[in-house]
Design a protein around this motif. Structure first.
Motif, PDB file in Angstrom:
ATOM      1  N   GLN A 123       5.177   8.555  -0.191  1.00  0.00           N
ATOM      2  CA  GLN A 123       4.829   8.459  -1.595  1.00  0.00           C
ATOM      3  C   GLN A 123       5.539   7.260  -2.194  1.00  0.00           C
ATOM      4  N   SER A 145       3.162  12.687   3.986  1.00  0.00           N
ATOM      5  CA  SER A 145       2.796  11.280   3.820  1.00  0.00           C
ATOM      6  C   SER A 145       3.754  10.598   2.864  1.00  0.00           C
ATOM      7  N   SER A 192      -5.267   7.527   4.200  1.00  0.00           N
ATOM      8  CA  SER A 192      -5.229   6.379   3.306  1.00  0.00           C
ATOM      9  C   SER A 192      -5.804   6.791   1.963  1.00  0.00           C
ATOM     10  N   GLY A 193      -4.921   7.048   1.008  1.00  0.00           N
ATOM     11  CA  GLY A 193      -5.377   7.491  -0.299  1.00  0.00           C
ATOM     12  C   GLY A 193      -6.117   8.818  -0.234  1.00  0.00           C
ATOM     13  N   ASP A 230       0.862  -1.181   0.000  1.00  0.00           N
ATOM     14  CA  ASP A 230       0.000   0.000   0.000  1.00  0.00           C
ATOM     15  C   ASP A 230       0.900   1.233   0.000  1.00  0.00           C
ATOM     16  N   HIS A 231       1.184   1.756  -1.172  1.00  0.00           N
ATOM     17  CA  HIS A 231       2.135   2.854  -1.286  1.00  0.00           C
ATOM     18  C   HIS A 231       1.512   4.216  -1.038  1.00  0.00           C
ATOM     19  N   SER A 232       0.239   4.240  -0.653  1.00  0.00           N
ATOM     20  CA  SER A 232      -0.330   5.476  -0.129  1.00  0.00           C
ATOM     21  C   SER A 232       0.091   5.661   1.325  1.00  0.00           C
TER      22      SER A 232
END
Length: 444
Positions: free
Chosen positions: A412, A410, A363-364, A153-155
């Motif tokens: 990236q 956050s 989250s996103g 989960d790269h967010s």
């Protein structure tokens, strides 16, 4: 008892010469006397040998399974090589000391937890172990394993890591002179992650599955070497914020064809072993007399009364002793805080440098009801500085961090490593190699 599956160079095809299957040290790293959650693991069953480990809770250490169990075959084949019995717990020791020596203060291991399924005996994909100690090691905060969301989960998580371990600093050190000292190296780009469709998928080449499990990932060259087995790969943006978030523990690696560089370290993923980690953490908490960590469904380790950090390590930590603040991890999002370790989310942040509150990463760009995303974190929507805009994000001043007051943002997803043809480079991690064990350097 090593973790290096030495198989050739990264990206130039397999080596035709056999190299050593050994303990896999931080190449060209710097001495680290600060991060006591990165521990040394010593095994004395047959000869004095060592690995590295990750302190997940006061009395719980994650390491590589081959550091605590026999591997009968010296020649490693992902399809056939299996683990043997676990070593006697009386022969396993753990220390926070920055240098392994007879003078270091060691905690004893009282229980080892390893994958127990009938299909979980192979080295590749199952090289993880949890050790419960006979006493609690008291630190301001411990390492959080990435379980949910997963490391893909790269967010939330980036694709650069910090490595910390006790191994040699170069593969040219065949005598092990540089081993036994904790070293750190930051900003290492990950190479690829199996089935990761938003980064570099190791399995973009179908042949890669013969030498790599879906429960593993590959990090960058010139990072870990012999002696770093069991060490963690820490999410770099989290590390920069003073949070210890680990993707997994080192299993094996290779050496370049010219023998000068340690390449393509393979790690066992924490997010593949969530139930095992939670089960071990719950048992360790019961034995240690504290609440299980938040990531294991508890309220966070409470302050303990049996510190096991030796005097030198205390000096190294600049007096890292628990204070009268709330128990680590006990505060929910929106609660006032003084440090990351106070919060369940491990983030104590502010939009005005005055009021600091616990906050989870967005989250996103989205947050739970009652919260809005501002500069990468979820703040209570009632805060005047947080006003959601049309796309669900928020306009707000830069977020500052309680520890040090530095700006944070956050994570990236990175574009380092991988890319087209990354699967071919993974094939340099040849699954079958003529190998021998190299005698580990005795502690001294």
């Amino acid at each position: 008892m090593g973790a290096a599956l030495s198989c050739g160079s990264g990206g130039s095809g397999p080596s035709s010469d056999p190299t050593a299957y050994t303990e896999s040290a931080i190449q060209d790293g710097t001495t680290d006397v600060t991060h006591l959650f990165a521990v040394g693991v010593v095994q004395v069953t047959q000869e004095l040998a060592f690995c590295s480990g990750v302190l997940l809770a006061p009395n719980l250490v994650a390491t590589a399974r081959h550091c605590v169990a026999q591997t009968p075959q010296q020649q490693i084949d992902c399809s056939t090589t299996v683990f043997g019995p676990v070593y006697p717990v009386a022969d396993l020791l753990v220390t926070t000391a920055s240098m392994l020596s007879p003078q270091a203060d060691f905690a004893h291991v009282v229980q080892v937890v390893v994958p127990s399924g009938a299909d979980q005996t192979h080295v590749c994909g199952n090289d993880i172990a949890l050790m419960i100690l006979d006493r609690n090691i008291e630190l301001p905060q411990y390492v959080e394993p990435t379980i949910s969301p997963p490391m893909t989960d790269h967010s939330v998580y980036a694709t650069t890591v910090t490595a910390i371990g006790y191994g040699i600093s170069t593969p040219l050190d065949e005598a092990g002179v540089t081993a036994g000292t904790r070293r750190i190296k930051e900003n290492i780009p990950l190479y690829c992650i199996p089935n990761d469709t938003t980064f570099a998928n190791c399995f973009s080449d179908p042949m890669a599955s013969q030498v790599l499990s879906a429960d593993e990932f590959v990090s960058g060259d010139a990072s870990t070497c012999e002696g770093d087995s069991g060490s963690g790969a820490y999410d770099q943006p989290s590390f920069n914020r003073g949070q210890w978030v680990a993707f997994g523990v080192l299993s094996r690696g290779a050496v370049s064809q010219d023998g000068k560089t340690c390449v393509q370290p393979v790690y066992s993923r924490f997010d593949a072993w969530g139930p095992l980690l939670i089960e071990a953490a719950t048992e360790a908490a019961t034995m240690g007399g504290y609440s299980a960590p938040v990531w294991a469904g508890g309220s966070g380790p409470a302050t303990t009364t049996t510190p096991a950090v030796d005097a030198a390590a205390i000096d190294d930590a600049a007096g890292a002793v628990m204070t009268s603040r709330p128990a680590p991890g006990s505060l929910a999002d929106g609660k006032a805080c003084e440090a990351d370790s106070d919060c369940a989310a491990q983030n104590c942040v502010s939009t005005d440098d005055v009021t600091f509150v616990c906050a989870s990463p967005c989250s996103g760009g989205a947050c739970t009801m009652g919260f809005a995303c501002a500069s990468g974190y979820c703040f209570e929507a009632k805060l005047g500085a947080v006003e959601p805009n049309g796309d669900g994000a928020a306009s707000a001043p830069a977020v500052t961090h309680a520890k040090g007051g530095c700006s944070v943002s956050s994570s990236q997803p990175g574009g380092e490593g991988g890319g087209a043809g990354s699967g071919l480079a993974v094939l340099a991690l040849v699954g079958v190699t003529s190998a021998r064990r190299r005698r580990a350097r005795p502690c001294r």
